[in-house]
Design an enzyme around this catalytic site. Structure first.
Site, short mmCIF file in Angstrom:
data_model
loop_
_atom_site.label_atom_id
_atom_site.label_comp_id
_atom_site.label_asym_id
_atom_site.label_seq_id
_atom_site.Cartn_x
_atom_site.Cartn_y
_atom_site.Cartn_z
N LEU A 126 0.56 9.43 -8.72
CA LEU A 126 -0.18 8.49 -9.55
C LEU A 126 0.54 7.15 -9.51
O LEU A 126 1.77 7.11 -9.58
CB LEU A 126 -0.26 9.02 -10.98
CG LEU A 126 -0.79 10.45 -11.12
CD1 LEU A 126 -0.52 10.99 -12.52
CD2 LEU A 126 -2.27 10.49 -10.79
N GLU A 127 -0.21 6.08 -9.39
CA GLU A 127 0.37 4.73 -9.34
C GLU A 127 0.03 4.03 -10.64
O GLU A 127 -1.00 3.38 -10.76
CB GLU A 127 -0.20 3.98 -8.13
CG GLU A 127 0.08 4.67 -6.81
CD GLU A 127 -1.10 4.63 -5.86
OE1 GLU A 127 -2.17 4.14 -6.25
OE2 GLU A 127 -0.94 5.09 -4.73
N LYS A 162 2.54 12.51 6.29
CA LYS A 162 3.83 12.28 5.64
C LYS A 162 3.93 12.77 4.21
O LYS A 162 5.02 12.95 3.69
CB LYS A 162 4.21 10.81 5.73
CG LYS A 162 3.19 9.86 5.13
CD LYS A 162 3.56 8.43 5.43
CE LYS A 162 2.48 7.48 4.94
NZ LYS A 162 2.79 6.11 5.26
#
Length: 196
Positions: A140-141, A181
């Site tokens: 979460l940003e 990634k």
């Protein structure tokens, strides 16, 4: 076509869609599943760089961008009883408590909570799509665009995810990409590659 609550429950029961820990029925609403906040946060430290150069970070030998994480950010883990304050103008990364595994024929959509947004909390800055074949906790940003600090606690409901059925199974799902990634991620490390 998005899955309704009934279909989400069926997909979970048949293990076509995996959410761990499994959400209780009261967290499955209409067409979404409520997601909770975990106890890991990545904070951005004060640093002396004049700017962030993605080319430079991407070119680090053997993609050793972890040095970037440790020089400019710090991951902290708090207990379930502790509080985390997100101050106005701050960007912080966090994780969902839930680990989610999405099959090749579904895509997930992450949404913040409207009630939290009304106080200035942005739950995801840009990346709300969860690809087919995804597996792991969701980063979460958080950004506080309000005027007051916002108190965050582990296990609070922080957002929701919905699932959309694709026309067919993806032939290049996330879990089969060579450069996936963030597959099976359990931390908030920033991996900078393939940006330029």
């Amino acid at each position: 076509m998005r899955l309704c609550d009934r279909d989400i429950e069926i997909w979970l029961k048949k293990n076509k869609l995996i959410i761990t820990p499994r959400p209780s029925k009261d967290r499955i609403n209409g067409a979404t599943v409520d997601l909770k906040l975990w106890n890991k946060f990545r904070i951005f430290e004060s640093y002396n760089a004049a700017y962030i150069d993605f080319d430079l970070i991407s070119s680090l030998k053997n993609n050793n961008s972890n040095s970037w994480n440790y020089n400019m950010t710090n991951e902290i883990k708090i207990s379930e009883k502790e509080k985390f304050f997100l101050h106005p103008g701050e960007l912080v990364l966090a994780l969902t408590l839930e680990s989610i595994t999405i099959p090749d024929n579904l895509i997930g959509w992450l949404d913040g909570r409207s009630s939290l947004a009304r106080f200035g909390l942005m739950v995801h800055a840009t990346s709300h799509r969860i690809d087919p074949g995804w597996s792991g906790n969701i980063v979460l940003e958080f950004y506080n665009s309000g005027k007051l600090p916002i108190l965050l606690r582990p296990n609070m409901i922080i957002g929701s995810i919905s699932f959309e059925l694709l026309t067919n199974s993806a032939i290049r799902p996330y879990n089969k990409k060579k450069n996936a990634k963030y597959l099976n991620q359990i931390d908030t490390v920033i991996k900078i590659n393939n940006l330029t």
